[in-house]
Design an enzyme around this catalytic site. Structure first.
Site, mmCIF file in Angstrom:
data_model
loop_
_atom_site.group_PDB
_atom_site.id
_atom_site.type_symbol
_atom_site.label_atom_id
_atom_site.label_comp_id
_atom_site.label_asym_id
_atom_site.label_seq_id
_atom_site.Cartn_x
_atom_site.Cartn_y
_atom_site.Cartn_z
ATOM 1 N N HIS A 189 2.801 -4.104 1.818
ATOM 2 C CA HIS A 189 3.998 -4.913 2.019
ATOM 3 C C HIS A 189 5.087 -4.000 2.577
ATOM 4 C CE1 HIS A 189 7.570 -7.283 0.853
ATOM 5 N NE2 HIS A 189 6.768 -8.328 0.701
ATOM 6 N N ASP A 243 1.832 -0.240 -6.242
ATOM 7 C CA ASP A 243 2.589 -1.486 -6.142
ATOM 8 C C ASP A 243 1.767 -2.582 -6.824
ATOM 9 O OD1 ASP A 243 3.797 -3.862 -5.469
ATOM 10 O OD2 ASP A 243 3.886 -3.488 -3.323
ATOM 11 N N GLN A 295 1.372 -8.045 -6.966
ATOM 12 C CA GLN A 295 0.387 -9.127 -7.013
ATOM 13 C C GLN A 295 -0.608 -8.942 -8.154
ATOM 14 O OE1 GLN A 295 0.588 -11.816 -5.120
ATOM 15 N NE2 GLN A 295 2.215 -11.058 -3.794
ATOM 16 N N LYS A 332 7.344 -13.097 -9.664
ATOM 17 C CA LYS A 332 5.942 -13.460 -9.429
ATOM 18 C C LYS A 332 5.170 -13.627 -10.736
ATOM 19 C CE LYS A 332 5.842 -10.718 -5.143
ATOM 20 N NZ LYS A 332 6.172 -11.782 -4.180
ATOM 21 N N CYS A 354 5.570 -10.224 5.293
ATOM 22 C CA CYS A 354 6.116 -8.856 5.175
ATOM 23 C C CYS A 354 4.996 -7.821 5.212
ATOM 24 C CB CYS A 354 6.934 -8.707 3.895
ATOM 25 S SG CYS A 354 8.435 -9.690 3.885
#
Length: 415
Positions: free
Chosen positions: A132, A209, A212, A235, A373
């Site tokens: 991202h 990261d 998700q 999220k 993104c």
């Protein structure tokens, strides 16, 4: 996430009961029941989170860490309880390693800024082609300011992360490896434990990261072994404006503060300022108090369902959606790696992604369209935009059918 036989699948929790916990899911769009498949961008909020936020503002609000009165003490207790909830959610060793930020984006920028003094011209930062922009741009700052070299770990055509090719990129000049745990475009799950092991063998620090992955699968930062792990609240069925950086305490306390102000100091004199230790070292000013409390409520809600149960349910949705989407003529799915998350990016030949999204919106189906993104990844696949359907713990097989029906109508309209 293992393959599931959808013909025999029984949901591990009552999905219809869970859906009633999310008020917005009863909404109608253009006279049609809402089918919300934009969870990869932001998830909806259960009543438990909304109630926790309302209670915090209407009954228990005050600034934290700065008062001895009842409301301040109560707010501080709730705020720090949320930190403990996050620690438990990630299996971090200590609450001192849980830094509240406003987002994953801010968390990654914090690390980039904090490690800048360790970077010399020619030092290397490795990221993947799946990142991202929030895990690209902060490292580009170090390329611009310090002369760092960014190297890109590749993927196979099906989206699989190529661990052997990643290993070839590592050298003695590699200082930072910053990698997604799960692609927000293809759903590919990166073997971050192996990535971390290989990077540490070269002396590099590792940031993962988890924007998700933390939504779709259990996360254990101690098992992974990474130095940093970033997540975002909106999220995770929590409020916007709140994120988390997990960082190893011994590293955090050597990093320069990201922002200056109240709370992050130890002492301030006319001649000298000394800084607090983590986590407060990186929490200058009034923190996102109520947002943190809301995040704690969201994580408690997920834990009440069972994260393994959520993963199992979403695996069934993934497998069913893959099967049904393949029935749509001229539809191409980008990324089909083994054990991917329940995220599907796709295109329909001859139809722009924005047109597809707008047409199926009229059928009540909400998906994302654009670059997500992740422009380098789309360039890797030779496209400039895709549609993305991303599933969450409250989605159903019937909603997959609604998506496919809407896509077929869109195809006929543009055919």
């Amino acid at each position: 996430m293992t393959k599931v036989d959808n013909t025999a699948f029984t949901a591990p929790y009552d999905v219809e009961k869970v859906r009633k916990d999310f008020p917005i899911l009863s909404t109608e769009v253009y006279g049609k029941p809402l089918v919300y498949l934009d969870n990869g961008a932001s998830a909806q909020k259960p009543t438990a989170v909304i109630d926790a936020i309302t209670k915090a503002y209407t009954q228990e609000y005050a600034n934290v860490h700065r008062g001895l009165h009842y409301l301040s003490n109560t707010a501080t207790e709730n705020f720090e309880a949320a930190r403990e909830t996050v620690r438990r959610f990630l299996n971090a060793p200590s609450v001192d390693e849980i830094v509240f930020t406003k987002s994953t984006t801010e968390a990654i920028n914090l690390v980039s800024y904090g490690l800048e003094d360790d970077i010399q011209e020619g030092d290397e930062i490795i990221i993947s082609i799946m990142e991202h922009h929030s895990n690209i741009v902060p490292w580009n700052f170090l390329r611009e300011r310090k002369g760092a070299v960014i190297k890109w770990a590749p993927i196979a055509e099906d989206g699989t992360f190529l661990l052997d090719e990643f290993e070839k990129l590592l050298t003695d000049r590699t200082k930072i490896v910053a990698m997604t745990h799960m692609s927000n475009v293809t759903g590919t799950v990166v073997p971050v434990k192996e990535v971390t092991r290989l990077a540490h063998e070269r002396g590099a620090k590792v940031l993962i990261d988890g924007s998700q992955s933390a939504v779709h699968m259990p996360v254990d930062v101690q098992d992974i072994g990474c130095d940093f792990y970033a997540i975002t609240g909106h999220k995770l069925y929590g409020p916007s404006g709140i994120g988390v950086l997990y960082g190893k305490k011994k590293i955090l306390n050597k990093m320069r503060p990201f922002q200056g102000g109240g709370e992050m100091i130890k002492d301030v004199t006319e001649c000298l300022v000394t800084y607090a230790e983590a986590p407060h070292r990186f929490e200058a000013g009034t923190p996102p108090i109520v947002q943190a409390i809301g995040l704690g409520a969201a994580l408690d809600y997920m834990e009440s369902l069972g994260r393994e149960n959520i993963a199992l349910h979403e695996a069934s949705l993934r497998d069913y959606a893959e099967q049904r989407l393949k029935e749509v003529n001229s539809l191409k799915i980008f990324g089909n790696a083994k054990d991917k998350g329940s995220i599907f990016s796709f295109e329909i030949e001859g139809v722009h992604a924005h047109d597809i999204s707008m047409v199926i919106d009229r059928a009540g189906v909400a998906v994302r369209a654009g670059t997500h993104c992740a422009q380098p990844l789309l360039a890797r696949y030779g496209v400039t935009s895709t549609c993305r359907a991303s599933f969450g713990l409250y989605n159903t097989h019937d909603e997959v059918d609604r998506l496919v029906e809407a896509l077929r109508k869109a195809q006929m309209m543009f055919g």
